[in-house]
Design an enzyme around this catalytic site. Structure first.
Site, PDB file in Angstrom:
ATOM      1  N   ASP A  49      27.185  48.535 -23.688  1.00 47.94           N
ATOM      2  CA  ASP A  49      28.116  48.787 -24.799  1.00 47.94           C
ATOM      3  C   ASP A  49      27.434  49.601 -25.896  1.00 47.94           C
ATOM      4  O   ASP A  49      28.084  50.013 -26.867  1.00 47.94           O
ATOM      5  CB  ASP A  49      28.729  47.482 -25.334  1.00 47.94           C
ATOM      6  CG  ASP A  49      27.692  46.521 -25.877  1.00 47.94           C
ATOM      7  OD1 ASP A  49      26.483  46.787 -25.751  1.00 47.94           O
ATOM      8  OD2 ASP A  49      28.099  45.471 -26.428  1.00 47.94           O
ATOM      9  N   SER A  50      26.156  49.898 -25.709  1.00 45.63           N
ATOM     10  CA  SER A  50      25.480  50.878 -26.580  1.00 45.63           C
ATOM     11  C   SER A  50      26.219  52.216 -26.515  1.00 45.63           C
ATOM     12  O   SER A  50      26.032  53.069 -27.390  1.00 45.63           O
ATOM     13  CB  SER A  50      24.015  51.058 -26.162  1.00 45.63           C
ATOM     14  OG  SER A  50      23.916  51.290 -24.771  1.00 45.63           O
ATOM     15  N   ASP A  88      28.645  46.099 -19.226  1.00 46.46           N
ATOM     16  CA  ASP A  88      28.665  45.156 -20.349  1.00 46.46           C
ATOM     17  C   ASP A  88      30.074  44.673 -20.639  1.00 46.46           C
ATOM     18  O   ASP A  88      31.026  45.472 -20.670  1.00 46.46           O
ATOM     19  CB  ASP A  88      28.162  45.855 -21.621  1.00 46.46           C
ATOM     20  CG  ASP A  88      26.745  45.456 -21.981  1.00 46.46           C
ATOM     21  OD1 ASP A  88      26.274  44.389 -21.538  1.00 46.46           O
ATOM     22  OD2 ASP A  88      26.102  46.229 -22.713  1.00 46.46           O
ATOM     23  N   LYS A 118      27.508  42.074 -17.612  1.00 43.16           N
ATOM     24  CA  LYS A 118      26.483  41.510 -18.498  1.00 43.16           C
ATOM     25  C   LYS A 118      27.175  40.963 -19.733  1.00 43.16           C
ATOM     26  O   LYS A 118      28.126  41.580 -20.234  1.00 43.16           O
ATOM     27  CB  LYS A 118      25.454  42.578 -18.901  1.00 43.16           C
ATOM     28  CG  LYS A 118      24.407  42.051 -19.904  1.00 43.16           C
ATOM     29  CD  LYS A 118      23.186  42.943 -20.029  1.00 43.16           C
ATOM     30  CE  LYS A 118      23.324  44.117 -20.953  1.00 43.16           C
ATOM     31  NZ  LYS A 118      23.666  43.779 -22.360  1.00 43.16           N
ATOM     32  N   GLU A 120      26.264  38.650 -23.564  1.00 41.44           N
ATOM     33  CA  GLU A 120      25.219  38.230 -24.489  1.00 41.44           C
ATOM     34  C   GLU A 120      25.358  36.744 -24.817  1.00 41.44           C
ATOM     35  O   GLU A 120      26.469  36.271 -25.070  1.00 41.44           O
ATOM     36  CB  GLU A 120      25.303  39.063 -25.784  1.00 41.44           C
ATOM     37  CG  GLU A 120      25.060  40.540 -25.539  1.00 41.44           C
ATOM     38  CD  GLU A 120      25.068  41.378 -26.822  1.00 41.44           C
ATOM     39  OE1 GLU A 120      25.194  40.811 -27.924  1.00 41.44           O
ATOM     40  OE2 GLU A 120      24.944  42.609 -26.696  1.00 41.44           O
ATOM     41  N   GLU A 186      15.616  40.931 -25.143  1.00 37.79           N
ATOM     42  CA  GLU A 186      15.531  42.053 -26.094  1.00 37.79           C
ATOM     43  C   GLU A 186      14.809  41.645 -27.375  1.00 37.79           C
ATOM     44  O   GLU A 186      15.149  40.651 -28.021  1.00 37.79           O
ATOM     45  CB  GLU A 186      16.947  42.575 -26.429  1.00 37.79           C
ATOM     46  CG  GLU A 186      16.885  43.742 -27.429  1.00 37.79           C
ATOM     47  CD  GLU A 186      18.160  44.574 -27.510  1.00 37.79           C
ATOM     48  OE1 GLU A 186      19.079  44.396 -26.683  1.00 37.79           O
ATOM     49  OE2 GLU A 186      18.216  45.439 -28.417  1.00 37.79           O
TER      50      GLU A 186
HETATM   51  O1  KIV Z   1      24.137  48.055 -24.409  1.00 40.81           O
HETATM   52  C1  KIV Z   1      23.020  48.289 -23.937  1.00 40.81           C
HETATM   53  O2  KIV Z   1      22.630  49.444 -23.695  1.00 40.81           O
HETATM   54  C2  KIV Z   1      22.149  47.154 -23.669  1.00 40.81           C
HETATM   55  C3  KIV Z   1      20.733  47.420 -23.312  1.00 40.81           C
HETATM   56  C4  KIV Z   1      19.994  47.985 -24.449  1.00 40.81           C
HETATM   57  C5  KIV Z   1      20.049  46.239 -22.727  1.00 40.81           C
HETATM   58  O3  KIV Z   1      22.569  46.046 -23.760  1.00 40.81           O
END
Ligand code: KIV
Length: 275
Positions: A49-50, A88, A118, A120, A186
């Site tokens: 989600d970055s 994510d 993924k 969190e 992280e």
């Molecule tokens: O969103 C993302 O890119 C991430 C990574 C930095 C692990 O969660």
């Protein structure tokens, strides 16, 4: 349009089996051309989600939506033939209840062909991870600095220092016991990352953690020097693509102004059979 994973793609089980073995190589990707490039070297490609900050100019990952993750997941899937694709789950799509998480996770898997999602969180998300895994959804967990919780963490700070170490060890154990296939660690002290890696049965994937983790992940635009607005300490720049792009665009602008581009060999003549 089919979103089935390629026949030879690595699975979440393959990645889980890499505990203590050859380090797992992971990068993010958000588009088809970058996915094609990273697929040649990576075991796991994360549609993180970055993407909200890196490609959409958002100030944090908080406003990222299911639609954004699905659209970028579909684009990345078209570029992969070997790596496991993990997508994510965006903020607000899984925290309310295990049922909400299942509904959105299965939508992501069905619409993108991802092999895992993924999410969190540690101890407080363990019940949800167990619920998903028991129903066939492979889950990568993410603990330590969890950017979706930036509001309650008080910024992008190192996690797990001092008394916080016990909490992170409990988080890691909880997600492993709940059936996660791996866990991203992280921004935490290196010694703590090593301790967690030794204590749990699933692979740890570090970012700002330790070379002793079972794998590493970076945001691809960060390590290529393409997203150079800021550089966290844990990012190593393997290239300076933003600078290369600036130079190329400067040259183009100069040539357009000087009428030296396009040149003769870029042009067409008026003969049908001509060049
Ligand atoms: O969103 C993302 O890119 C991430 C990574 C930095 C692990 O969660």
């Amino acid at each position: 349009m089919s979103h089935s994973p390629p026949v030879k793609a690595l699975t979440a089980k393959d990645i889980e089996a890499r505990k203590g073995g050859t380090p797992i190589v992971c990068l993010t990707a958000y588009t088809t051309p970058v996915a094609q490039i990273v697929d040649a070297e990576c075991d796991v490609v994360l549609v993180g989600d970055s993407v909200g900050m890196v490609l959409h100019g958002l100030a944090s990952t908080v406003p990222v939506t299911m639609e954004m993750m699905i659209m970028h997941g579909q684009a990345v899937a078209r570029g992969l033939s070997r790596a496991l694709m993990v997508v994510d789950m965006p903020f607000g799509s899984y925290e309310e209840s295990p049922a909400q998480a299942f509904r959105n996770a299965t939508r992501i898997l069905a619409e993108t062909g991802a092999g895992a999602v993924k999410l969190e969180g540690g101890v407080h998300m363990a019940e949800t991870i167990r619920f998903l895994v028991d129903r066939g959804v492979a889950v990568m967990a993410h603990i330590g600095l969890t950017p979706q919780s930036v509001g309650t963490l008080g910024g992008y700070k190192v996690q797990g220092r001092g008394e916080g170490a016990a909490k992170l060890r409990a988080d890691a154990k909880a997600v492993a016991d709940a059936g996660a296939c791996s866990v991203v660690l992280e921004k935490l002290p290196a010694k703590l990352a090593d301790q967690i890696t030794a204590e749990i049965s699933i692979p740890t994937i570090g970012i700002g953690a330790s070379a002793g983790c079972d794998g590493q992940v970076l945001v691809v635009d960060d390590m290529l020097g393409l997203f150079d607005a800021f550089k966290p300490k844990f990012v190593k720049r393997y290239a300076t693509l933003a600078e290369t792009a600036r130079e190329a665009i400067r040259s183009y602008a100069e040539e357009v102004r000087a009428r030296s581009f396009p040149a003769e060999h870029h042009l067409f003549d008026d003969e049908a059979g001509g060049k």
